[in-house]
Design a protein around this motif. Structure first.
Motif, PDB file in Angstrom:
ATOM      1  N   GLY A  26     -20.365 -20.114   7.936  1.00 54.35           N
ATOM      2  CA  GLY A  26     -20.133 -18.679   7.927  1.00 54.35           C
ATOM      3  C   GLY A  26     -19.256 -18.270   6.754  1.00 54.35           C
ATOM      4  O   GLY A  26     -18.485 -19.065   6.203  1.00 54.35           O
ATOM      5  N   LYS A  27     -19.385 -17.009   6.375  1.00 52.95           N
ATOM      6  CA  LYS A  27     -18.607 -16.496   5.257  1.00 52.95           C
ATOM      7  C   LYS A  27     -17.154 -16.304   5.687  1.00 52.95           C
ATOM      8  O   LYS A  27     -16.883 -15.723   6.729  1.00 52.95           O
ATOM      9  N   ILE A  28     -16.222 -16.839   4.852  1.00 57.18           N
ATOM     10  CA  ILE A  28     -14.808 -16.757   5.169  1.00 57.18           C
ATOM     11  C   ILE A  28     -14.226 -15.530   4.474  1.00 57.18           C
ATOM     12  O   ILE A  28     -14.435 -15.313   3.280  1.00 57.18           O
ATOM     13  N   GLU A  29     -13.482 -14.743   5.220  1.00 62.19           N
ATOM     14  CA  GLU A  29     -12.843 -13.557   4.652  1.00 62.19           C
ATOM     15  C   GLU A  29     -11.651 -13.990   3.799  1.00 62.19           C
ATOM     16  O   GLU A  29     -10.811 -14.780   4.230  1.00 62.19           O
ATOM     17  N   ILE A  30     -11.624 -13.490   2.562  1.00 56.90           N
ATOM     18  CA  ILE A  30     -10.564 -13.859   1.627  1.00 56.90           C
ATOM     19  C   ILE A  30      -9.352 -12.953   1.878  1.00 56.90           C
ATOM     20  O   ILE A  30      -9.330 -11.783   1.471  1.00 56.90           O
ATOM     21  N   LYS A  31      -8.374 -13.493   2.541  1.00 57.74           N
ATOM     22  CA  LYS A  31      -7.108 -12.802   2.781  1.00 57.74           C
ATOM     23  C   LYS A  31      -6.040 -13.843   3.085  1.00 57.74           C
ATOM     24  O   LYS A  31      -6.345 -15.025   3.298  1.00 57.74           O
ATOM     25  N   ARG A  32      -4.810 -13.418   3.099  1.00 56.94           N
ATOM     26  CA  ARG A  32      -3.689 -14.331   3.315  1.00 56.94           C
ATOM     27  C   ARG A  32      -3.747 -14.908   4.723  1.00 56.94           C
ATOM     28  O   ARG A  32      -3.936 -14.188   5.700  1.00 56.94           O
ATOM     29  N   ILE A  33      -3.591 -16.242   4.783  1.00 57.18           N
ATOM     30  CA  ILE A  33      -3.581 -16.925   6.078  1.00 57.18           C
ATOM     31  C   ILE A  33      -2.210 -16.721   6.710  1.00 57.18           C
ATOM     32  O   ILE A  33      -1.177 -17.070   6.121  1.00 57.18           O
ATOM     33  N   GLN A  34      -2.190 -16.178   7.917  1.00 58.79           N
ATOM     34  CA  GLN A  34      -0.930 -15.842   8.564  1.00 58.79           C
ATOM     35  C   GLN A  34      -0.212 -17.072   9.107  1.00 58.79           C
ATOM     36  O   GLN A  34       1.004 -17.188   9.006  1.00 58.79           O
ATOM     37  N   ASN A  35      -0.941 -18.018   9.644  1.00 51.87           N
ATOM     38  CA  ASN A  35      -0.320 -19.208  10.214  1.00 51.87           C
ATOM     39  C   ASN A  35       0.197 -20.112   9.092  1.00 51.87           C
ATOM     40  O   ASN A  35      -0.542 -20.479   8.173  1.00 51.87           O
ATOM     41  N   THR A  36       1.479 -20.491   9.164  1.00 53.87           N
ATOM     42  CA  THR A  36       2.102 -21.267   8.083  1.00 53.87           C
ATOM     43  C   THR A  36       1.497 -22.651   7.953  1.00 53.87           C
ATOM     44  O   THR A  36       1.202 -23.129   6.850  1.00 53.87           O
ATOM     45  N   THR A  37       1.294 -23.327   9.060  1.00 54.92           N
ATOM     46  CA  THR A  37       0.738 -24.694   9.023  1.00 54.92           C
ATOM     47  C   THR A  37      -0.672 -24.685   8.452  1.00 54.92           C
ATOM     48  O   THR A  37      -1.030 -25.506   7.583  1.00 54.92           O
ATOM     49  N   THR A  38      -1.492 -23.767   8.929  1.00 50.89           N
ATOM     50  CA  THR A  38      -2.873 -23.672   8.433  1.00 50.89           C
ATOM     51  C   THR A  38      -2.888 -23.341   6.947  1.00 50.89           C
ATOM     52  O   THR A  38      -3.716 -23.869   6.185  1.00 50.89           O
ATOM     53  N   ARG A  39      -1.959 -22.457   6.521  1.00 50.73           N
ATOM     54  CA  ARG A  39      -1.907 -22.078   5.111  1.00 50.73           C
ATOM     55  C   ARG A  39      -1.544 -23.272   4.237  1.00 50.73           C
ATOM     56  O   ARG A  39      -2.119 -23.473   3.154  1.00 50.73           O
ATOM     57  N   GLN A  40      -0.605 -24.119   4.654  1.00 44.73           N
ATOM     58  CA  GLN A  40      -0.222 -25.296   3.881  1.00 44.73           C
ATOM     59  C   GLN A  40      -1.344 -26.325   3.819  1.00 44.73           C
ATOM     60  O   GLN A  40      -1.598 -26.929   2.763  1.00 44.73           O
ATOM     61  N   THR A  69      -4.586 -25.696   4.092  1.00 44.17           N
ATOM     62  CA  THR A  69      -5.640 -25.148   3.232  1.00 44.17           C
ATOM     63  C   THR A  69      -5.260 -25.260   1.757  1.00 44.17           C
ATOM     64  O   THR A  69      -6.097 -25.593   0.904  1.00 44.17           O
ATOM     65  N   PHE A  70      -3.969 -24.989   1.445  1.00 38.20           N
ATOM     66  CA  PHE A  70      -3.516 -25.107   0.064  1.00 38.20           C
ATOM     67  C   PHE A  70      -3.661 -26.540  -0.447  1.00 38.20           C
ATOM     68  O   PHE A  70      -4.124 -26.773  -1.579  1.00 38.20           O
ATOM     69  N   SER A  71      -3.284 -27.524   0.370  1.00 35.46           N
ATOM     70  CA  SER A  71      -3.376 -28.925  -0.047  1.00 35.46           C
ATOM     71  C   SER A  71      -4.824 -29.336  -0.313  1.00 35.46           C
ATOM     72  O   SER A  71      -5.125 -29.982  -1.328  1.00 35.46           O
ATOM     73  N   LYS A  72      -5.740 -28.945   0.590  1.00 34.29           N
ATOM     74  CA  LYS A  72      -7.146 -29.334   0.432  1.00 34.29           C
ATOM     75  C   LYS A  72      -7.759 -28.662  -0.800  1.00 34.29           C
ATOM     76  O   LYS A  72      -8.405 -29.323  -1.626  1.00 34.29           O
ATOM     77  N   ARG A  73      -7.551 -27.370  -0.942  1.00 34.54           N
ATOM     78  CA  ARG A  73      -8.186 -26.642  -2.040  1.00 34.54           C
ATOM     79  C   ARG A  73      -7.546 -26.984  -3.381  1.00 34.54           C
ATOM     80  O   ARG A  73      -8.210 -26.956  -4.415  1.00 34.54           O
ATOM     81  N   ARG A  74      -6.257 -27.330  -3.379  1.00 33.99           N
ATOM     82  CA  ARG A  74      -5.612 -27.754  -4.619  1.00 33.99           C
ATOM     83  C   ARG A  74      -6.231 -29.057  -5.101  1.00 33.99           C
ATOM     84  O   ARG A  74      -6.561 -29.210  -6.293  1.00 33.99           O
TER      85      ARG A  74
END
Length: 239
Positions: free
Chosen positions: A4-18, A20-25
């Motif tokens: 599914g298409k992911i909406e591009i916006k800031r991830i609110q959950n801190t753990t999920t955001r970190q 996602t940053f590690s994987k995409r980096r």
């Protein structure tokens, strides 16, 4: 089924955001390396995390400084920096010259003040002393003229205050006189009321006239017989 298409916006959950940053980096650095090797491209990648941690990738055998310098020269940023440096040096020289000139003026003013205060006058010549004396006399004359002006202004201000106080005194005196007239009229009114009340009290003391009105009492007083006329009628020889 496709993703599914992911909406591009800031991830609110801190753990999920970190996470996602590690994987995409990691994926971004991998794709950058592949592009550099396959296409022989010179790439410099700089990443700062939300916590301020630095991650970077640079195409071999170049360093990040070499790639940044190449970018500055290609975009014209380097030339602007060199021009800014030249302007900065020019302004710095002008500032230093101005500071030196201000220091010289400050020293000259300090020496002039010492002259007028009579400090360190051993090196003064006779002509210099005469000139200094004339300058001091001129300065003293200006000070006295200014003092006279201020003194005249103070006298004028005092006269104005005196006139204002006189007007206030006259107004206060007029008000006091009017107030005394009002009090006198009030006292006269009170005394008149007391006189009428006393007359009324005197009439009330006679029980005979208690039930008679004032007009009847006056008529009765006028109707009383004269005793001298009665005796004359009885004795004609009586004088």
């Amino acid at each position: 089924m496709g993703r599914g298409k992911i909406e591009i916006k800031r991830i609110q959950n801190t753990t999920t955001r970190q996470v996602t940053f590690s994987k995409r980096r990691s994926g971004l650095i991998k794709k950058t390396h592949e592009l550099s090797v396959l296409c022989e491209a010179k790439i410099g990648l700089i990443i700062f995390s939300s916590t301020g941690k630095l991650f970077q990738y640079c195409s071999e055998p170049y360093s990040m400084e070499q790639i940044i310098e190449k970018y500055e020269r290609s975009s014209g940023k380097r030339v602007m920096v060199e021009q800014d440096d030249h302007l900065t040096n020019h302004h710095r020289e002008e500032m230093l010259n101005e500071i030196a000139m201000l220091r010289q003026e400050s020293l000259s003013i300090e020496l002039g003040i010492q002259r007028y205060l009579g400090v360190d006058m051993k090196n003064f010549k006779f002509d210099d002393l005469i000139k200094l004396e004339e300058e001091l006399e001129n300065s003293l004359a200006k000070v006295r003229n200014r003092q006279i002006e201020l003194f005249q202004q103070q006298i004028q201000n005092l006269r104005i205050k005196e006139r204002i106080l006189e007007e206030e005194n006259i107004n206060l005196s007029n008000w006091f006189q009017q107030h005394m007239r009002v009090m006198e009229l009030h006292n006269l009114g009170v005394e008149g009321k007391k006189s009428v009340q006393e007359q009324q009290n005197a009439m009330d003391e006679f029980a005979f006239f208690e039930d008679q009105p004032t007009s009847s009492i006056l008529q009765l007083a006028l109707a009383q017989p004269n005793l001298q006329d009665y005796h004359k009628s009885r004795d004609p020889n009586q004088p």
